[in-house]
Structure formats: C-alpha cells, structure tokens
Scaffold this motif. Structure first.
Motif, PDB file in Angstrom:
ATOM      1  N   ARG A   3      57.059  34.748  52.861  1.00  0.00           N
ATOM      2  CA  ARG A   3      58.165  34.880  51.917  1.00  0.00           C
ATOM      3  C   ARG A   3      58.857  36.222  52.097  1.00  0.00           C
ATOM      4  O   ARG A   3      60.085  36.310  52.073  1.00  0.00           O
ATOM      5  CB  ARG A   3      57.639  34.745  50.482  1.00  0.00           C
ATOM      6  CG  ARG A   3      58.737  34.617  49.460  1.00  0.00           C
ATOM      7  CD  ARG A   3      58.225  34.444  48.047  1.00  0.00           C
ATOM      8  NE  ARG A   3      57.255  33.384  47.929  1.00  0.00           N
ATOM      9  CZ  ARG A   3      56.089  33.500  47.257  1.00  0.00           C
ATOM     10  NH1 ARG A   3      55.783  34.618  46.656  1.00  0.00           N
ATOM     11  NH2 ARG A   3      55.269  32.483  47.194  1.00  0.00           N
ATOM     12  N   ASN A   4      58.074  37.284  52.308  1.00  0.00           N
ATOM     13  CA  ASN A   4      58.663  38.606  52.502  1.00  0.00           C
ATOM     14  C   ASN A   4      59.442  38.682  53.812  1.00  0.00           C
ATOM     15  O   ASN A   4      60.492  39.326  53.873  1.00  0.00           O
ATOM     16  CB  ASN A   4      57.575  39.683  52.477  1.00  0.00           C
ATOM     17  CG  ASN A   4      57.045  39.897  51.075  1.00  0.00           C
ATOM     18  OD1 ASN A   4      57.699  39.544  50.092  1.00  0.00           O
ATOM     19  ND2 ASN A   4      55.854  40.456  50.980  1.00  0.00           N
TER      20      ASN A   4
ATOM     21  N   ARG B  99      63.838  39.565  54.388  1.00  0.00           N
ATOM     22  CA  ARG B  99      64.148  40.879  54.965  1.00  0.00           C
ATOM     23  C   ARG B  99      65.434  40.856  55.719  1.00  0.00           C
ATOM     24  O   ARG B  99      66.001  39.983  56.166  1.00  0.00           O
ATOM     25  CB  ARG B  99      63.051  41.316  55.906  1.00  0.00           C
ATOM     26  CG  ARG B  99      61.904  41.881  55.112  1.00  0.00           C
ATOM     27  CD  ARG B  99      60.924  42.527  56.049  1.00  0.00           C
ATOM     28  NE  ARG B  99      59.877  43.067  55.198  1.00  0.00           N
ATOM     29  CZ  ARG B  99      58.943  43.844  55.644  1.00  0.00           C
ATOM     30  NH1 ARG B  99      58.909  44.166  56.894  1.00  0.00           N
ATOM     31  NH2 ARG B  99      58.038  44.310  54.845  1.00  0.00           N
TER      32      ARG B  99
END
Length: 59
Positions: free
Chosen positions: A54-55, A59
C-alpha cells in the motif's frame, strides 16, 4: 448484528450460505481477526507485506 430469517421451504444450506455472505460483506470476521491479541508470524508477515504494498502504491 447479522441475522438470517429462514423463508418457507428454504433449506439450512442456503440459509447458511446467505449468512456467511452477509458476515463476510459486513467484515465481521476480518474485524475480529484484527482485534485478536496474539498474531501468528504468518499473519504478521502478511499484514506487513500488505502495508508495504500500500505504501509503495502511494509513493
């Protein structure tokens, strides 16, 4: 709270299927798993990988 009312001439199997569908749609089991005190190593790894994915996406 999830509940299923049996209809006329409805079998237990179909009512159970409807109940399971409602529980999964409401997210009851996922919520109970997330609130458990102990987390197995496999669950911990899976949770961390989901967060990392998810991160990376944002980004």
């Amino acid at each position: 709270m999830t509940q299923v009312v049996l209809g006329e001439n409805e079998g237990i199997e179909s009512a159970l299927r409807r109940f399971k569908r409602q529980v999964s749609k409401a997210g009851i089991l996922a919520d109970a798993r997330s609130r458990r005190h102990f987390e197995t190593p496999i669950e911990k790894r899976k949770r961390k990988s989901v967060v990392a994915r998810r991160n990376q996406r944002y980004r």
